[in-house]
Enzyme design. Structure first.
Site, short mmCIF file in Angstrom:
data_model
loop_
_atom_site.label_atom_id
_atom_site.label_comp_id
_atom_site.label_asym_id
_atom_site.label_seq_id
_atom_site.Cartn_x
_atom_site.Cartn_y
_atom_site.Cartn_z
N TYR A 105 0.25 5.69 0.12
CA TYR A 105 -0.66 6.81 0.18
C TYR A 105 -0.84 7.36 -1.23
O TYR A 105 0.04 7.26 -2.08
CB TYR A 105 -0.13 7.91 1.10
CG TYR A 105 -0.06 7.55 2.56
CD1 TYR A 105 -1.16 7.03 3.23
CD2 TYR A 105 1.11 7.75 3.28
CE1 TYR A 105 -1.10 6.71 4.57
CE2 TYR A 105 1.18 7.45 4.64
CZ TYR A 105 0.07 6.92 5.28
OH TYR A 105 0.13 6.62 6.61
N ASP A 136 -7.90 1.13 18.59
CA ASP A 136 -7.74 0.51 17.27
C ASP A 136 -6.77 -0.66 17.25
O ASP A 136 -6.38 -1.13 16.18
CB ASP A 136 -7.33 1.56 16.24
CG ASP A 136 -5.90 2.06 16.43
OD1 ASP A 136 -5.30 1.78 17.50
OD2 ASP A 136 -5.37 2.73 15.52
N ASP A 175 -8.39 6.42 17.21
CA ASP A 175 -7.01 6.36 16.73
C ASP A 175 -6.34 7.70 17.04
O ASP A 175 -6.28 8.59 16.20
CB ASP A 175 -7.02 6.07 15.22
CG ASP A 175 -5.62 5.83 14.66
OD1 ASP A 175 -4.66 5.81 15.45
OD2 ASP A 175 -5.50 5.68 13.42
N ARG A 232 0.83 -1.21 0.00
CA ARG A 232 0.00 0.00 0.00
C ARG A 232 0.86 1.25 0.00
O ARG A 232 1.89 1.32 0.67
CB ARG A 232 -0.92 0.02 1.22
CG ARG A 232 -2.01 -1.03 1.21
CD ARG A 232 -2.92 -0.88 2.41
NE ARG A 232 -3.60 0.42 2.39
CZ ARG A 232 -4.28 0.91 3.43
NH1 ARG A 232 -4.31 0.23 4.56
NH2 ARG A 232 -4.89 2.07 3.33
N ASP A 277 -0.07 6.54 17.69
CA ASP A 277 0.61 7.18 16.57
C ASP A 277 1.17 8.54 16.98
O ASP A 277 0.58 9.25 17.81
CB ASP A 277 -0.36 7.39 15.41
CG ASP A 277 -0.87 6.07 14.84
OD1 ASP A 277 -0.09 5.10 14.81
OD2 ASP A 277 -2.05 6.02 14.45
#
Length: 307
Positions: A141, A171, A208, A139, A176
């Site tokens: 972006y 999540d 998240d 994957r 993050d």
């Protein structure tokens, strides 16, 4: 989105730093050992634990990274080793806390201005960094991310626990971090950062958290201490981060992400609270008292020194 991308790419970054080619192997960092004055090889870190005396400050990572496979393929992995050459997990074995109060270690997964969607593989042994895969393909972006992106080690957003303010559960990943400094930070680097604030992103019903932070090596680190300083110095950054994460999945036909607290970014005190709660959840995960599906945790039977 072109004007927004231009604004975001230039926000809070004097002269743009050229992006390191992702195919280049990172050179290992060498740990230089020094004898303590007492002739003991150990010193106390900020948590009161015994830490081997090195030229690297206590609580900071002084190991190496090694790559396997070609970047851009499903086989690519970036592995971490400690200063003795032993394989470790960047999620579980690198310390969250540094020796400096309020400064935390961040593991960079995605350098700014790049598109490959790299992440710590939470279900693989020792949790190497790999490129996310969907339907057998790596994957990327649809456009570059304008900040360095990674995780806080020793944190976990527990999917079994509902957040009382948003009504959403975690999540199932580490927390993050969005690092807003001007430098491109290499994939796999472990960087001391200062949390400034947090956004409560809600992705398909899951909470998240996105911690906004700045590297302590950045020229603005001594001027930014909380969200209000960031808003005054770099007013486009917070809205830029929010809108990038709101829209980034829509080219795949997915709905817009939403944000709790009426889209507001919350101050540093809330960011620290989020991280503290996630640290407790991670500790329960390691001790085996929290349910999970397939995560590699190297379960421990007791809370040990250095965990």
């Amino acid at each position: 989105m072109a004007s927004l991308a231009t604004t975001l790419a230039m926000a809070c970054s004097g002269t743009r730093v050229a992006c390191r080619p992702l195919g280049r192997r990172l050179l290992p960092q060498t740990a230089f050992f020094s004898a303590a004055a007492s002739n003991s090889p150990y010193v106390k870190d900020a948590q009161g634990s015994n830490t081997l005396a090195t030229s690297t400050p206590a609580g900071m990572f002084d190991g190496t990274v090694e790559t396997q496979g070609e970047l851009g393929t499903p086989e690519f992995r970036m592995h971490f080793k400690n200063s003795f050459g032993k394989p470790i997990s960047p999620w579980h074995d690198i310390r969250l806390q540094t020796a400096q109060y309020g400064i935390l270690n961040a593991v960079i997964e995605i350098p700014k201005m790049t598109k490959p969607k790299m992440e710590v593989a939470t279900k693989e042994e020792n949790n190497p960094i790999a490129q996310d895969i969907k339907k057998g393909k790596v994957r990327n972006y649809h456009g570059p991310i304008f900040w360095n992106y990674g995780l806080f080690p020793q944190t976990w957003e527990d999917p079994n626990v509902e957040d009382p303010e948003t009504g959403c559960k975690g999540d199932n990943d580490p927390v993050d971090v969005v690092e807003i400094g001007s430098a491109v930070l290499p994939m796999g680097s472990v960087v001391p950062v200062k949390p400034l604030g947090v956004l409560a992103m809600i992705d398909e019903g899951e909470l998240d958290w996105k911690i906004i932070a700045i590297s302590m090596a950045d020229p603005l680190a001594n001027e930014l201490h909380d969200l209000e300083h960031l808003e005054a110095k770099c007013p486009e950054v917070i809205s830029g981060i929010r809108e990038w994460f709101r829209w980034y999945k829509t080219p795949d036909g997915k709905p817009l992400n939403s944000f709790g607290f009426e889209d507001r970014a919350l101050p540093r005190a809330k960011a620290n609270e989020v991280i503290s709660v996630a640290f407790d959840h991670w500790r329960n995960l390691r001790l085996g008292t929290s349910q999970h599906k397939g995560l590699w945790t190297q379960k421990v039977s007791a809370w040990t020194d250095g965990l």
